[in-house]
Motif scaffolding. Sequence first.
Motif, PDB file in Angstrom:
ATOM      1  N   HIS A  98      -0.316   9.981   5.632  1.00  0.00           N
ATOM      2  CA  HIS A  98      -1.459   9.080   5.621  1.00  0.00           C
ATOM      3  C   HIS A  98      -2.725   9.924   5.690  1.00  0.00           C
ATOM      4  O   HIS A  98      -2.703  11.050   6.192  1.00  0.00           O
ATOM      5  N   ASP A  99      -3.831   9.370   5.263  1.00  0.00           N
ATOM      6  CA  ASP A  99      -5.084  10.122   5.194  1.00  0.00           C
ATOM      7  C   ASP A  99      -5.502  10.715   6.539  1.00  0.00           C
ATOM      8  O   ASP A  99      -6.107  11.787   6.579  1.00  0.00           O
ATOM      9  N   VAL A 100      -5.150  10.063   7.651  1.00  0.00           N
ATOM     10  CA  VAL A 100      -5.544  10.604   8.952  1.00  0.00           C
ATOM     11  C   VAL A 100      -4.857  11.943   9.239  1.00  0.00           C
ATOM     12  O   VAL A 100      -5.310  12.710  10.095  1.00  0.00           O
ATOM     13  N   ASP A 101      -3.777  12.225   8.527  1.00  0.00           N
ATOM     14  CA  ASP A 101      -3.035  13.470   8.722  1.00  0.00           C
ATOM     15  C   ASP A 101      -3.306  14.497   7.627  1.00  0.00           C
ATOM     16  O   ASP A 101      -2.615  15.523   7.558  1.00  0.00           O
ATOM     17  N   ALA A 102      -4.303  14.252   6.793  1.00  0.00           N
ATOM     18  CA  ALA A 102      -4.533  15.110   5.632  1.00  0.00           C
ATOM     19  C   ALA A 102      -4.764  16.573   5.990  1.00  0.00           C
ATOM     20  O   ALA A 102      -4.368  17.475   5.243  1.00  0.00           O
ATOM     21  N   ALA A 103      -5.383  16.841   7.143  1.00  0.00           N
ATOM     22  CA  ALA A 103      -5.723  18.211   7.503  1.00  0.00           C
ATOM     23  C   ALA A 103      -4.768  18.817   8.527  1.00  0.00           C
ATOM     24  O   ALA A 103      -5.061  19.848   9.119  1.00  0.00           O
ATOM     25  N   THR A 104      -3.615  18.192   8.735  1.00  0.00           N
ATOM     26  CA  THR A 104      -2.681  18.674   9.753  1.00  0.00           C
ATOM     27  C   THR A 104      -1.837  19.838   9.214  1.00  0.00           C
ATOM     28  O   THR A 104      -1.696  20.014   8.002  1.00  0.00           O
ATOM     29  N   PRO A 105      -1.270  20.651  10.110  1.00  0.00           N
ATOM     30  CA  PRO A 105      -0.466  21.794   9.675  1.00  0.00           C
ATOM     31  C   PRO A 105       0.687  21.426   8.758  1.00  0.00           C
ATOM     32  O   PRO A 105       0.972  22.158   7.803  1.00  0.00           O
ATOM     33  N   ALA A 106       1.375  20.318   9.018  1.00  0.00           N
ATOM     34  CA  ALA A 106       2.530  19.957   8.198  1.00  0.00           C
ATOM     35  C   ALA A 106       2.128  19.740   6.747  1.00  0.00           C
ATOM     36  O   ALA A 106       2.813  20.188   5.819  1.00  0.00           O
ATOM     37  N   VAL A 107       1.033  19.041   6.537  1.00  0.00           N
ATOM     38  CA  VAL A 107       0.573  18.774   5.167  1.00  0.00           C
ATOM     39  C   VAL A 107       0.133  20.071   4.499  1.00  0.00           C
ATOM     40  O   VAL A 107       0.403  20.302   3.314  1.00  0.00           O
ATOM     41  N   SER A 108      -0.515  20.949   5.249  1.00  0.00           N
ATOM     42  CA  SER A 108      -0.953  22.235   4.695  1.00  0.00           C
ATOM     43  C   SER A 108       0.220  23.135   4.343  1.00  0.00           C
ATOM     44  O   SER A 108       0.172  23.885   3.361  1.00  0.00           O
ATOM     45  N   MET A 109       1.284  23.085   5.139  1.00  0.00           N
ATOM     46  CA  MET A 109       2.432  23.960   4.930  1.00  0.00           C
ATOM     47  C   MET A 109       3.342  23.524   3.794  1.00  0.00           C
ATOM     48  O   MET A 109       4.023  24.356   3.182  1.00  0.00           O
ATOM     49  N   ALA A 110       3.396  22.224   3.525  1.00  0.00           N
ATOM     50  CA  ALA A 110       4.330  21.703   2.519  1.00  0.00           C
ATOM     51  C   ALA A 110       3.970  22.189   1.119  1.00  0.00           C
ATOM     52  O   ALA A 110       2.795  22.369   0.791  1.00  0.00           O
ATOM     53  N   ASP A 111       4.983  22.372   0.287  1.00  0.00           N
ATOM     54  CA  ASP A 111       4.746  22.779  -1.096  1.00  0.00           C
ATOM     55  C   ASP A 111       4.118  21.651  -1.908  1.00  0.00           C
ATOM     56  O   ASP A 111       3.316  21.897  -2.814  1.00  0.00           O
ATOM     57  N   THR A 112       4.490  20.420  -1.577  1.00  0.00           N
ATOM     58  CA  THR A 112       3.938  19.239  -2.240  1.00  0.00           C
ATOM     59  C   THR A 112       3.594  18.209  -1.179  1.00  0.00           C
ATOM     60  O   THR A 112       4.382  17.984  -0.259  1.00  0.00           O
ATOM     61  N   ALA A 113       2.419  17.599  -1.284  1.00  0.00           N
ATOM     62  CA  ALA A 113       2.001  16.569  -0.334  1.00  0.00           C
ATOM     63  C   ALA A 113       1.582  15.323  -1.109  1.00  0.00           C
ATOM     64  O   ALA A 113       0.817  15.412  -2.074  1.00  0.00           O
ATOM     65  N   ILE A 114       2.108  14.180  -0.701  1.00  0.00           N
ATOM     66  CA  ILE A 114       1.860  12.919  -1.412  1.00  0.00           C
ATOM     67  C   ILE A 114       1.236  11.926  -0.446  1.00  0.00           C
ATOM     68  O   ILE A 114       1.821  11.603   0.602  1.00  0.00           O
ATOM     69  N   ALA A 115       0.065  11.432  -0.772  1.00  0.00           N
ATOM     70  CA  ALA A 115      -0.651  10.504   0.097  1.00  0.00           C
ATOM     71  C   ALA A 115      -0.023   9.122   0.061  1.00  0.00           C
ATOM     72  O   ALA A 115       0.422   8.640  -0.985  1.00  0.00           O
ATOM     73  N   LEU A 116       0.032   8.492   1.227  1.00  0.00           N
ATOM     74  CA  LEU A 116       0.510   7.128   1.363  1.00  0.00           C
ATOM     75  C   LEU A 116      -0.658   6.205   1.659  1.00  0.00           C
ATOM     76  O   LEU A 116      -1.630   6.609   2.289  1.00  0.00           O
ATOM     77  N   GLU A 117      -0.539   4.969   1.239  1.00  0.00           N
ATOM     78  CA  GLU A 117      -1.534   3.957   1.562  1.00  0.00           C
ATOM     79  C   GLU A 117      -0.931   2.956   2.523  1.00  0.00           C
ATOM     80  O   GLU A 117       0.277   2.686   2.491  1.00  0.00           O
ATOM     81  N   GLY A 118      -1.767   2.395   3.381  1.00  0.00           N
ATOM     82  CA  GLY A 118      -1.274   1.400   4.326  1.00  0.00           C
ATOM     83  C   GLY A 118      -2.409   0.802   5.114  1.00  0.00           C
ATOM     84  O   GLY A 118      -3.468   1.424   5.265  1.00  0.00           O
ATOM     85  N   CYS A 119      -2.176  -0.394   5.653  1.00  0.00           N
ATOM     86  CA  CYS A 119      -3.221  -1.060   6.436  1.00  0.00           C
ATOM     87  C   CYS A 119      -3.462  -0.339   7.754  1.00  0.00           C
ATOM     88  O   CYS A 119      -4.494  -0.524   8.387  1.00  0.00           O
ATOM     89  N   SER A 120      -2.503   0.488   8.153  1.00  0.00           N
ATOM     90  CA  SER A 120      -2.654   1.340   9.323  1.00  0.00           C
ATOM     91  C   SER A 120      -1.818   2.583   9.087  1.00  0.00           C
ATOM     92  O   SER A 120      -0.920   2.574   8.234  1.00  0.00           O
TER      93      SER A 120
END
Length: 491
Positions: free
Chosen positions: A37-59
Amino acid sequence: MQKLPFDTVLIANRGEIAVRIIKTLRKLGLRSAIVYHDVDAATPAVSMADTAIALEGCSPVAAYLDAEQIIASARRANVDALHPGYGFLSESAAFARAVAGAGIAFVGPSPESIELMGDKIRARKFAQKIGFPVALSAIEEDEPATFASRARALGLPLLVKPSAGGGGKGMRIARDLDTLDDAIAQARREGLRHFGDGRLYVERYVDKPRHIEVQVLGDLFGNVVHFFERECSVQRRFQKIIEETPSPVLSAELRERICEMAVGIARSANYRNAGTVEFIFDGHEFYFLEMNTRLQVEHPVTEMVTGVDLVAEQLHVAAGHELTFSQADIVSKGHAIEARLYAEAPEREYAPTSGKILMLEYPECDGVRIDSGIVQGQQITAAFDPMLAKVVVHSATRREAALKAAHVMRQLVLLGCETNADFLARLLMDDTFLSGHIHTGYLDEHPHLAIGPRGSDLSAILAAGALLTRSVRDSADAVPRLHAELGNWRN
């Protein structure tokens, strides 16, 4: 180990468990993909992954629970396998079935095992049917009209529990029959809110029990092994804070007995992949509590004493490989303790906290492993579980491990958000804890540990650090001044 038929594995989770899975994927030469989710965009897990795919949601939580969107993301990323981590969809039989239906290997047990053992009511009925002891209980769905009266007949105290979910959510103790109806109503509301399932059961509550669990692993060929036990008795609000292995209370005979019980339950359920069988121990007897049909938060302590990478083993089982070791090959060495670093204020009844991480430093020590999913500059919110990181230590003895963990808690730096670090240090050095005389009500009996001496309270240091940072943000000597403050506290 045999070569895996996977190229890319999608992680349907976040935070420290996502980071931990990525590390094993790298070690095995596999690519990682992650949904976020966008709130996690700058977290280590997203940075470390080879591919990152954004999810949409009401929360944020809704996004991580959107099975259809996650599977669509997995298809777009052309992944071969999906690891659910823990929490979120990890124990959803429908999700596991949908993943397999999309032609993707689910890194976990079969949907049938999740349906049988992931549901607390079905699991306890199954355990009882095959001859394993469970605590006296009344199950609502057996006869809803008489549920409350059957529960009262069990005798006090009583523990009301939702059938679905975990993490202590929805559980209520009734020590007076006049409070039972309210406890049932509250448990039902929380079960519906957290898990979408209001089914309940009530069991006779064992006062001062120990919570002991056994890590198991099964394959498609009927092989099931255990990796010994973990003691998880130090809890607040039925949620674990400290986990360790081996248990300080079990003799060799009791250890063998509980581990054989866990393997027997898993084998009878035709269980495959990693799972944990949990028991209540009253000092004499073990009672089956539940089975977590997934990897546990506390799995690192097992890895520390056995040297086995449980995530790697999960992947090999998910690939259809047979276990490459027998029970005799698994040996436990030394003692390991895990302490959960939470964004919470123990002195305010463990209330969740939030804030921007202004400074983050973890000490480096031999025999210490820190599983963390946060980074300096990250905003900690109340959107997720408050666990930020896990400090895991290994040493020759329990006392050495506890004191080493306390030292790490005193040395780590996290400014901008209150945490339970100082509380954990006090707890790990407490004479009662060091003696091993613990049980699930230990913290209730020792409220001073949550409050602590005012002069050494880390929450005050955190608040002072945050204020200092804001006041000198543009000053060249900001960081030296912060370090000076921390030095004064450590001394």
